[in-house]
Design an enzyme around this catalytic site. Structure first.
Site, PDB file in Angstrom:
ATOM      1  N   HIS A 109       0.817  -1.212   0.000  1.00  0.00           N
ATOM      2  CA  HIS A 109       0.000   0.000   0.000  1.00  0.00           C
ATOM      3  C   HIS A 109       0.853   1.265   0.000  1.00  0.00           C
ATOM      4  O   HIS A 109       0.384   2.323  -0.413  1.00  0.00           O
ATOM      5  CB  HIS A 109      -0.961  -0.010   1.182  1.00  0.00           C
ATOM      6  CG  HIS A 109      -2.112  -0.936   0.986  1.00  0.00           C
ATOM      7  ND1 HIS A 109      -3.354  -0.708   1.526  1.00  0.00           N
ATOM      8  CD2 HIS A 109      -2.216  -2.095   0.293  1.00  0.00           C
ATOM      9  CE1 HIS A 109      -4.178  -1.690   1.171  1.00  0.00           C
ATOM     10  NE2 HIS A 109      -3.497  -2.547   0.432  1.00  0.00           N
ATOM     11  N   HIS A 272      -1.982 -12.614  -1.937  1.00  0.00           N
ATOM     12  CA  HIS A 272      -3.025 -13.336  -1.216  1.00  0.00           C
ATOM     13  C   HIS A 272      -2.628 -14.770  -0.884  1.00  0.00           C
ATOM     14  O   HIS A 272      -3.463 -15.548  -0.419  1.00  0.00           O
ATOM     15  CB  HIS A 272      -4.328 -13.293  -2.010  1.00  0.00           C
ATOM     16  CG  HIS A 272      -4.926 -11.924  -2.057  1.00  0.00           C
ATOM     17  ND1 HIS A 272      -6.134 -11.644  -2.654  1.00  0.00           N
ATOM     18  CD2 HIS A 272      -4.480 -10.734  -1.573  1.00  0.00           C
ATOM     19  CE1 HIS A 272      -6.403 -10.353  -2.539  1.00  0.00           C
ATOM     20  NE2 HIS A 272      -5.404  -9.783  -1.893  1.00  0.00           N
TER      21      HIS A 272
END
EC number: 1.11.1.21
Length: 740
Positions: A109, A272
């Site tokens: 991020h 993920h």
């Protein structure tokens, strides 16, 4: 990307949410912000041309971050980070006993705000520490990740910046969980204030969406689907759990971050592979974000009253998904679970849309209770990788070829975390890979010996005798150098990519005239190189030298002998090492310095001029003097007469400012959209000048008028020339990192 969004705060204007900075019912105290921008919210914000001032930097003037980083024992830093990752803290317990997945999300991020259209965002300055990013819903609870790293930052002090530490920690997290990364380059120096020059979107409410028009066409330069998200809504577009529709959003947002379909699949699946999302309970249990939290929270936010508010009770995105059976170990488990099970829609404990495997065994470990197991779960955006017709074959190939997947993820992660750092020559440390990649805009090694002062003098004469005008020499040099973006350190004159696609065909560059000028310059280059022995001049150097020669001639005709600084050493890039699609993002839709305004711009020309100056890292005085000089030098797009407020074009005078501020001239719009104007003699009504918004703003805006008055004064003629040359030189050398 292991936590995708946050359903906690929905109204940026609500009390305690740190939202709209304008108090609409009262005037603000100066210490609260607001001020003039509260009264006139659409006024030009010239402060974006004075960002990160030296007075805001607490470090010593002679501090050199690059040298400090080079002296760092990087292996020791990584060992200390690794210890943090597996030392769970009671105040924020680690999922599965390992903070690695949290740190991967933090690094992702930090870097993932980058967008190709203007090069802004990214990890390069550690902006995740400051508003608004520190309080974006998508960055929920990353404040804890950074706080966990404080002991490491404290130990090594200024030898490693927060910007570097965030990315390095992401790498260490991957490595300690069994993944081989592609490499790491340091060199991201911290800044000390929040960025005010980045447009994140028109919305004033978290997770609102007013950035689309037509057939879901995302506004430029934005790279996310909703305010406060990094990329896409993991529940699907605006919460609609449709994997196919979500795939469209994914493809567009990742493209705007410079990722192709294969890189996109690798990043999502790779990220993920680790960790989980957090949605233990309803979002209304969660408090204010860090920027809006109370004083005693000491910069932490999102305090939750649900259960313990942490660990098994944590709420971040509102989703409760763990993707693999080994969430702290690299594996191909994400693809295995994606393809081996069928999924049905369910709601998380927080009420968010997510998917659970039908009739599947409970093989997923619980993050905090080893006696519990869960069925595999996926996000809507995960299922996009299976059901989108383009993503599916890529995903299946990666599933069937784990080594190919690992290599693709390693390379995509490296690109994600280094995309905004500029050329590879700026990367620091022992882990910089040997391989040079196309997205790094590589340049070849210099051929031949450098030209010397005598050669430079000869070449200037040849250039001025070549038949090219001052206007042509100056315009071509500006077109080449002004592609530079300080945001991601791309573009610039080095490489002479102006002669290659796509730049040679850009409308702003007047392709027909450019082709003529380049042919002439190439003839001068070839003639010199054929007779100069070991010494060679590159076309990149010759383009800049031509601009210098033109400026010097124009200054001399104005009565001033001045030498424009010039340092040879630029090289010429090749087509092989130029990613045409990547460079298309650098095409200007406006360049106020050349009075060019393309079609489809949302903002008026004066705002776009300010934005261009910001990307060139110019101050307000530098922007002002460059516009005034370029106008009288005839550097306008298509030789337009807009803003050419002089009777002696090609002569470097301060006429632009003198005539703009002449009270004997009255101005009136000549177009319905008020983009062009004419100046008439107040006494006779005779038309004297034509101008654009990018011209008249220097008389209209009070701060710019103050600068224009300096250069219009009778005692400023020489100062104007000197200041123009200094600002010109700054732009010409903006990408000369080899000189720093």
């Amino acid at each position: 990307m292991t936590e995708n969004h946050d359903a906690i705060v929905t109204d940026a204007k609500s009390e305690g949410s740190g939202g709209c900075p304008v108090a609409h019912d009262r005037a603000l105290h100066p210490t609260q912000g607001g001020g003039n921008r509260q009264w006139w919210p659409e006024r030009l914000n010239l402060k974006i041309l004075a960002k990160n001032p030296a007075v805001a930097n607490p470090l010593d003037e002679d501090f050199d971050y690059a040298e400090a980083f080079k002296a760092l024992d990087l292996a020791a830093v990584k060992r200390d980070i690794a210890e943090v990752l597996t030392t769970s803290q009671d105040w924020w317990p680690a999922d599965f006993g390992n903070y690695g997945p949290l740190m991967i999300r933090m690094a992702w991020h930090s870097a993932g705000t980058y967008r190709i259209s203007d090069g802004r965002g990214g990890a390069g300055a550690g902006q995740q520490r400051f508003a608004p990013l520190n309080s974006w819903p998508d960055n929920g609870n990353l404040d804890k990740a950074r706080r966990l790293l404080w002991p490491v930052k404290k130990k090594y002090g200024q030898s490693i910046s927060w910007a570097d530490l965030l990315i390095l920690t992401g790498n260490v997290a991957l490595e300690t969980m069994g993944f081989k990364t592609f490499g790491f380059g340091g060199g991201r120096a911290d800044v000390w204030e929040a960025e005010e020059d980045v447009y994140w979107g028109p919305e004033t409410t978290w997770l609102d969406d007013r950035r689309y028009t037509g057939d879901r066409e995302l506004e430029n330069p934005l790279g996310a689907v909703q305010m406060g998200l990094i990329y896409v809504n993991p529940e699907g577009p605006n919460g609609n759990p449709d994997p196919i529709a979500a795939a469209r959003d994914i493809r567009e947002t990742f493209r705007r971050m410079a990722m192709n379909d294969e890189e996109t699949v690798a990043l999502i699946a790779g990220g993920h592979t680790f960790g989980k999302t957090h949605g233990a309970g309803p979002a209304d249990h969660v408090g204010a974000d860090p920027e809006a939290a109370s004083l005693e929270e000491q910069g932490l936010g999102w305090r939750s009253t649900y259960g313990t508010g942490k660990g098994a009770d944590a709420i971040t995105s509102g989703l409760e998904v763990t993707w693999t059976s080994t969430p702290t170990q690299w594996s191909n488990g994400f693809f295995k679970n994606l393809f081996e099970y069928e999924y049905e829609l369910e709601q998380s404990p927080a009420g968010a849309h997510q998917w659970v495997a039908k009739n599947a065994p409970e093989i997923i470990p619980d993050a905090h209770d080893p006696s519990k197991k869960h069925r595999p779960r996926m996000l809507t955006t995960d299922l996009s990788l299976r059901f989108d017709p383009i993503y599916e074959p890529i995903s299946r190939r990666f599933y069937e070829n784990p080594e190919e997947f690992a290599d693709a993820f390693a390379r995509a992660w490296y690109k994600l975390t280094h995309r905004d750092m500029g050329p590879k020559s700026l990367y620091l440390g022992p882990e910089v890979p040997e391989e040079t990649l196309l997205w790094q805009d590589p340049l070849p090694e210099r051929e031949g010996e450098l030209i010397d002062d005598a050669d430079i003098a000869i070449l200037k004469t040849k250039l001025l005798e070549s038949g090219l005008s001052v206007s042509q020499l100056v315009t071509t040099a500006w077109a080449s150098a002004s592609t530079f973006r300080a945001s991601d350190k791309r573009g610039g004159a080095n490489g002479a990519r102006i002669r290659l696609a796509p730049q040679r065909g850009w409308e702003v560059n007047d392709p027909d005239q450019l082709a003529q000028v380049l042919r002439t310059l190439e003839n001068v280059q070839q003639e010199f190189n054929a007779s100069s022995g070991a010494k060679k001049v590159s076309l990149a150097d010759l383009i800049v030298l031509g601009g210098a020669a033109g400026v010097e001639k124009a200054a001399k005709e104005a009565g001033f002998e001045i030498q424009v600084p010039f340092t040879p050493g630029r090289v010429d890039a090749t087509e092989e090492h130029t990613d045409v699609e990547s460079f298309e993002a650098l095409e200007p839709t406006a360049d106020g310095f050349r009075n060019y305004l393309g079609k489809g711009n949302r903002l008026p020309a004066e705002y776009l001029l300010l934005d261009k100056a910001n990307l060139l890292n110019l101050s307000a005085p530098e922007m002002t003097v460059l516009v005034g000089g370029l106008r009288v030098l005839g550097a306008n797009h298509q030789q337009s007469q807009l803003g050419v407020f002089t009777k002696t074009p090609g002569v470097l005078t301060n006429d632009f400012f003198v005539n703009l501020l002449d009270m004997g001239t009255t101005w009136k719009a000549t177009s319905e959209d008020q983009t062009t104007f004419e100046g008439r003699d107040a006494a006779t009504g005779e038309v004297k000048w034509a101008g654009s918004r990018a011209d008249l703003v220097f008389g209209s805006n009070s701060e710019l008028r103050a600068l224009a008055e300096v250069y219009a004064s009778d005692d400023a003629k020489e100062k104007f020339v000197k200041d123009f040359v200094a600002a010109w030189h700054k732009v010409m050398d903006a990408d000369r990192f080899d000189l720093v």
